[in-house]
Write a protein that holds these residues in place. Structure first.
Motif, PDB file in Angstrom:
ATOM      1  N   THR A 192       0.833  -1.131   0.056  1.00  0.00           N
ATOM      2  CA  THR A 192       0.046   0.197  -0.012  1.00  0.00           C
ATOM      3  C   THR A 192       1.010   1.140  -0.028  1.00  0.00           C
ATOM      4  N   HIS A 193       0.508   2.249  -0.722  1.00  0.00           N
ATOM      5  CA  HIS A 193       0.975   3.525  -0.691  1.00  0.00           C
ATOM      6  C   HIS A 193       0.511   4.620   0.180  1.00  0.00           C
ATOM      7  N   LYS A 194       1.101   5.430   0.934  1.00  0.00           N
ATOM      8  CA  LYS A 194       1.031   6.524   1.577  1.00  0.00           C
ATOM      9  C   LYS A 194       1.225   8.022   1.011  1.00  0.00           C
ATOM     10  N   VAL A 195       0.182   8.423   0.492  1.00  0.00           N
ATOM     11  CA  VAL A 195       0.258   9.612  -0.469  1.00  0.00           C
ATOM     12  C   VAL A 195       1.014  11.066   0.065  1.00  0.00           C
ATOM     13  N   GLY A 196       2.261  11.024  -0.270  1.00  0.00           N
ATOM     14  CA  GLY A 196       2.696  12.554  -0.046  1.00  0.00           C
ATOM     15  C   GLY A 196       2.606  13.479  -1.059  1.00  0.00           C
ATOM     16  N   CYS A 197       3.367  13.705  -1.719  1.00  0.00           N
ATOM     17  CA  CYS A 197       3.323  14.454  -3.018  1.00  0.00           C
ATOM     18  C   CYS A 197       2.740  13.766  -4.116  1.00  0.00           C
ATOM     19  N   GLY A 198       2.841  12.471  -3.868  1.00  0.00           N
ATOM     20  CA  GLY A 198       2.206  11.714  -5.014  1.00  0.00           C
ATOM     21  C   GLY A 198       2.743  11.922  -6.451  1.00  0.00           C
ATOM     22  N   GLU A 199       3.890  12.177  -6.574  1.00  0.00           N
ATOM     23  CA  GLU A 199       4.510  12.170  -7.691  1.00  0.00           C
ATOM     24  C   GLU A 199       5.151  11.134  -8.384  1.00  0.00           C
ATOM     25  N   SER A 200       5.317  10.067  -7.552  1.00  0.00           N
ATOM     26  CA  SER A 200       5.825   8.577  -7.897  1.00  0.00           C
ATOM     27  C   SER A 200       4.843   7.386  -7.787  1.00  0.00           C
ATOM     28  N   ILE A 201       3.458   7.936  -7.633  1.00  0.00           N
ATOM     29  CA  ILE A 201       2.474   6.885  -7.329  1.00  0.00           C
ATOM     30  C   ILE A 201       1.487   7.153  -8.750  1.00  0.00           C
ATOM     31  N   PHE A 202       1.422   5.766  -9.308  1.00  0.00           N
ATOM     32  CA  PHE A 202       0.368   5.692 -10.363  1.00  0.00           C
ATOM     33  C   PHE A 202      -1.079   5.668  -9.969  1.00  0.00           C
ATOM     34  N   LEU A 203      -1.628   6.667 -10.557  1.00  0.00           N
ATOM     35  CA  LEU A 203      -2.996   7.026 -10.133  1.00  0.00           C
ATOM     36  C   LEU A 203      -3.902   5.591 -10.301  1.00  0.00           C
ATOM     37  N   TRP A 204      -3.793   4.826 -11.357  1.00  0.00           N
ATOM     38  CA  TRP A 204      -4.714   3.815 -11.608  1.00  0.00           C
ATOM     39  C   TRP A 204      -4.469   2.576 -11.078  1.00  0.00           C
ATOM     40  N   TYR A 205      -3.062   2.236 -11.017  1.00  0.00           N
ATOM     41  CA  TYR A 205      -2.926   1.159 -10.595  1.00  0.00           C
ATOM     42  C   TYR A 205      -1.985   0.822  -9.300  1.00  0.00           C
ATOM     43  N   ASP A 206      -1.472   1.792  -8.685  1.00  0.00           N
ATOM     44  CA  ASP A 206      -0.743   1.500  -7.357  1.00  0.00           C
ATOM     45  C   ASP A 206      -2.018   1.397  -6.230  1.00  0.00           C
ATOM     46  N   ASN A 207      -1.824   0.649  -5.193  1.00  0.00           N
ATOM     47  CA  ASN A 207      -2.765   0.511  -4.205  1.00  0.00           C
ATOM     48  C   ASN A 207      -2.533   1.728  -3.220  1.00  0.00           C
ATOM     49  N   TRP A 208      -3.085   2.824  -3.501  1.00  0.00           N
ATOM     50  CA  TRP A 208      -3.001   4.003  -2.468  1.00  0.00           C
ATOM     51  C   TRP A 208      -4.438   4.451  -1.887  1.00  0.00           C
ATOM     52  N   HIS A 209      -5.400   4.154  -3.080  1.00  0.00           N
ATOM     53  CA  HIS A 209      -7.015   4.255  -2.336  1.00  0.00           C
ATOM     54  C   HIS A 209      -7.638   3.453  -1.710  1.00  0.00           C
ATOM     55  N   PRO A 210      -8.543   3.903  -0.837  1.00  0.00           N
ATOM     56  CA  PRO A 210      -9.177   2.805   0.211  1.00  0.00           C
ATOM     57  C   PRO A 210      -9.963   1.576  -0.521  1.00  0.00           C
ATOM     58  N   LEU A 211     -10.245   2.003  -1.845  1.00  0.00           N
ATOM     59  CA  LEU A 211     -10.837   0.890  -2.877  1.00  0.00           C
ATOM     60  C   LEU A 211      -9.764   0.030  -3.142  1.00  0.00           C
ATOM     61  N   GLY A 212      -8.425   0.246  -3.175  1.00  0.00           N
ATOM     62  CA  GLY A 212      -7.549  -0.543  -3.658  1.00  0.00           C
ATOM     63  C   GLY A 212      -7.383   0.077  -4.935  1.00  0.00           C
TER      64      GLY A 212
END
Length: 253
Positions: A192-212
């Motif tokens: 899971t990803h903890k969003v900071g600035c979000g510049e390295s997290i893929f919006l669609w594919y990485d597991n950062w959102h509560p919905l996965g």
């Protein structure tokens, strides 16, 4: 040949050993793991002339025998045949000690590997341990890995700016890379990803959102409706403390 003559080296052939493991260019075979099995077998035979209790043999398995395969498991997905053979050696030593042929197993090995609070002895399953040890390489890709030359090489030459979760398997991948990609479905919910600035997290594919991962939840339709491509990062849809979708109210997630 001039280099060999000058350096006084002998030309060799693969596989050769480096740090105790074989350097190979193809799939790891059971025959490549014979040295590992022989080491474990030899160590067991050195103990079989001693009078050891079940508790003593259990401690030796957990502290010494299991650790002998850790380096191999951290580098390779071991063939199932090798895992079964190693577990067979451990099982025979635990139950039979000095004469592995006189007694059969008292309890199924899966039950022995269960946690102590579930009635087992707390042994680690070699198969699960092997996957976990290999999965750490995937974790390195997402946890930075700036000091790892391997991580930098993978990002530059294999991923090329694409998401690890959706990058296509090459037509001629190395055996190790293909095995890592085969673990994606197993690993995705665990990272899971903890969003900071979000510049390295893929919006669609990485597991950062509560919905996965959003692509797993909504599919290609969400990308089409939002007019955002597959390489979009989280920082592109955040402005301050609010969402910044290109088309307002196209999706509410």
């Amino acid at each position: 040949m001039k280099i060999l003559g000058t350096a006084k080296f002998k030309e060799g052939t693969l596989p050769v050993k480096y740090l105790g493991v074989p350097l190979i260019t193809t799939k790891l075979k059971a025959t490549d793991c014979v040295p590992l099995i022989d080491r474990i077998t030899k160590r067991v035979k050195n103990w079989t002339n001693r009078s050891l209790s079940y508790a003593g043999r259990s401690q030796l398995i957990q502290s010494i025998l299991f650790s002998m395969q850790v380096h191999w498991s951290s580098l390779f997905i071991l063939p199932k045949k090798v895992i079964k053979e190693i577990e067979s050696i451990l099982r025979a030593f635990l139950w039979s000690g000095s004469d592995p042929k006189t007694h059969s197993a008292k309890i199924a090995w899966d039950s022995v590997c269960a946690p102590k609070n579930e009635g087992g002895l707390g042994f680690k399953s070699l198969d699960i341990w092997n996957k976990a040890a290999i999965a750490k390489h995937i974790w390195y890709l997402f946890s930075g890995g700036e000091v790892s030359m391997w991580c930098q090489w993978v990002k530059s030459y294999l991923l090329k700016g694409n998401s690890f979760w959706k990058v296509r398997i090459p037509t001629d991948p190395s055996w190790v890379w293909r095995k890592l990609l085969s673990l994606r479905n197993w690993m995705s919910p665990l990272l899971t990803h903890k969003v900071g600035c979000g510049e390295s997290i893929f919006l669609w594919y990485d597991n950062w959102h509560p919905l996965g991962p959003l692509w797993n939840k909504f599919g290609d339709r969400i990308m089409y409706d939002s007019c955002l491509n597959s390489e979009t990062k989280v920082n592109q849809i955040i402005e301050g403390h609010s969402w910044k979708w290109p088309i307002p109210n196209s999706w509410e997630i």
